[in-house]
Design an enzyme around this catalytic site. Sequence first.
Site, PDB file in Angstrom:
ATOM      1  N   LYS A  18     -22.963   8.637  17.653  1.00 49.97           N
ATOM      2  CA  LYS A  18     -23.834   9.556  18.381  1.00 49.97           C
ATOM      3  C   LYS A  18     -22.937  10.253  19.391  1.00 49.97           C
ATOM      4  CE  LYS A  18     -26.798   8.261  21.915  1.00 49.97           C
ATOM      5  NZ  LYS A  18     -28.041   7.808  22.563  1.00 49.97           N
ATOM      6  N   HIS A  42     -21.034   8.400  22.815  1.00 46.80           N
ATOM      7  CA  HIS A  42     -20.493   9.149  23.946  1.00 46.80           C
ATOM      8  C   HIS A  42     -21.368   8.883  25.185  1.00 46.80           C
ATOM      9  CE1 HIS A  42     -23.568  12.611  23.375  1.00 46.80           C
ATOM     10  NE2 HIS A  42     -24.099  11.427  23.194  1.00 46.80           N
ATOM     11  N   SER A  82     -28.198   8.501  32.397  1.00 54.54           N
ATOM     12  CA  SER A  82     -29.282   7.510  32.383  1.00 54.54           C
ATOM     13  C   SER A  82     -28.647   6.138  32.185  1.00 54.54           C
ATOM     14  CB  SER A  82     -30.279   7.818  31.269  1.00 54.54           C
ATOM     15  OG  SER A  82     -29.676   7.709  29.999  1.00 54.54           O
ATOM     16  N   ASP A  94     -33.892   8.723  21.001  1.00 50.51           N
ATOM     17  CA  ASP A  94     -33.535   7.831  22.105  1.00 50.51           C
ATOM     18  C   ASP A  94     -34.528   8.102  23.224  1.00 50.51           C
ATOM     19  OD1 ASP A  94     -32.542   6.317  24.135  1.00 50.51           O
ATOM     20  OD2 ASP A  94     -30.604   7.354  24.302  1.00 50.51           O
TER      21      ASP A  94
END
Length: 421
Positions: free
Chosen positions: A388, A365, A42, A240
């Site tokens: 994260k 990451h 994304s 998220d």
Amino acid sequence: MSRIERVHARQILDSRGHPTVEVDVALVSGAFGRAAVPVGASTGRYEALELRDGGEAWDGRGVRQAIANVRDEIAPHLEGLDADAQDVVDDTLVSLDGTSGLVRLGANAVLGISLAVARAAADDRGRPLWRHLGRGEPTLPIPMLNALEGGVHADNRLLVQEFMLVPIGAPSFSEAMRMGSEAYHHLGHLLLARGLSRTVGDEGGFAPALDSSEVALELLVAAIESAGYRPGLDIAVALDAAASELGDVDRDGYRIDGEAEPLASDELVAYWAALCERYPIISLEDALGEEDWSGWRSLTRRLGSRVQLVGDDLFVTHASLLQLAIDQRIANAVLIKPNQVGTLTRALETITLAHDAGYATVMAHRAGDTEDTTIADLAVALGCRFIKAGGPARSERVAKYNRLLRIEEELGAHARFAGAA
Ligand code: PGA
Ligand code: ZN
């Protein structure tokens, strides 16, 4: 001083089975550094360019051109440079490309070199990367463990991309990993008991066929409790939303699970506010789209004093975008993904700017990642409050957490933890 003798790039595979770039840098002294570049799914619109070959092979995702660029265009200009002068190396890379988005040579080629040079310089001094780059006291970050996945990282109907467990009550990094992993496994038992799948998504979180954020959050709270912890005190939740993936807000609003009609920006802000009332959510990333700055302003006004509001696609790790947000009091934290900007120097600039302005940093990451653990060292060296790196499952995710466990052990009694009061 140790000069760069050789720069070599190769194509390897990421955790999703797509090609990516790995770079080796050898110094005249015999020191050596290697780095592999992660790959987003994304991706933000304003990220530096990931160069792909196109065509038939690898479904167009090959990185042969990026590798040829390293061999033919970049390496000859780097050989002989001082590996300790990271800023000179990174400036050279950016000016060779000639564009700020690195669209000619590819940010994947450039970042691989930038990180491998840093590793080689650290090796030359016989120091781990976290110590080599360290500013101030090394500090272990609080892990945000991906527990449930949706969005483009999974094939279910959840539109929030990541539901994460954050062991805020832990006294140390290793205890945080224990608590978070226990809750993660309790979540697995709950899924099994309800006849839901325990298959994981791209980042090692479970990806069952759930229908709404509320159902996912109820499950997380139940898992935290069943593992013997207090939701919001021992273990909290981070989301998220990757809201840039939820549609074109100007044209048709945000498409949220369970809602028949798309939501306008202010309705989505109200939706997040309601979720944060009901559930122990301490951090909300990309709650609105990357173009929706007016929405971000009202979100920050409404929730900014209580909830960590993280910009990922919003800032794409760019200092210039973060500066705009600081000026307008938008968000209060920034996700750091070095491959969004293409050089270590640029990522460091963004972190410094954030900390100077009182914004928290979350080292991260990508959905497609590798065994490379550079982000773990960066988080410790640069004082990022969170990391994260996915769920406590799958080796490319766990590699980062395991690296942090080793650093914690190495620091011994001196190990500082960002979560300790
Ligand atoms: P990505 O997802 O690597 O697919 O961009 C991670 C994120 O959105 O934080
Ligand atoms: Zn994100």
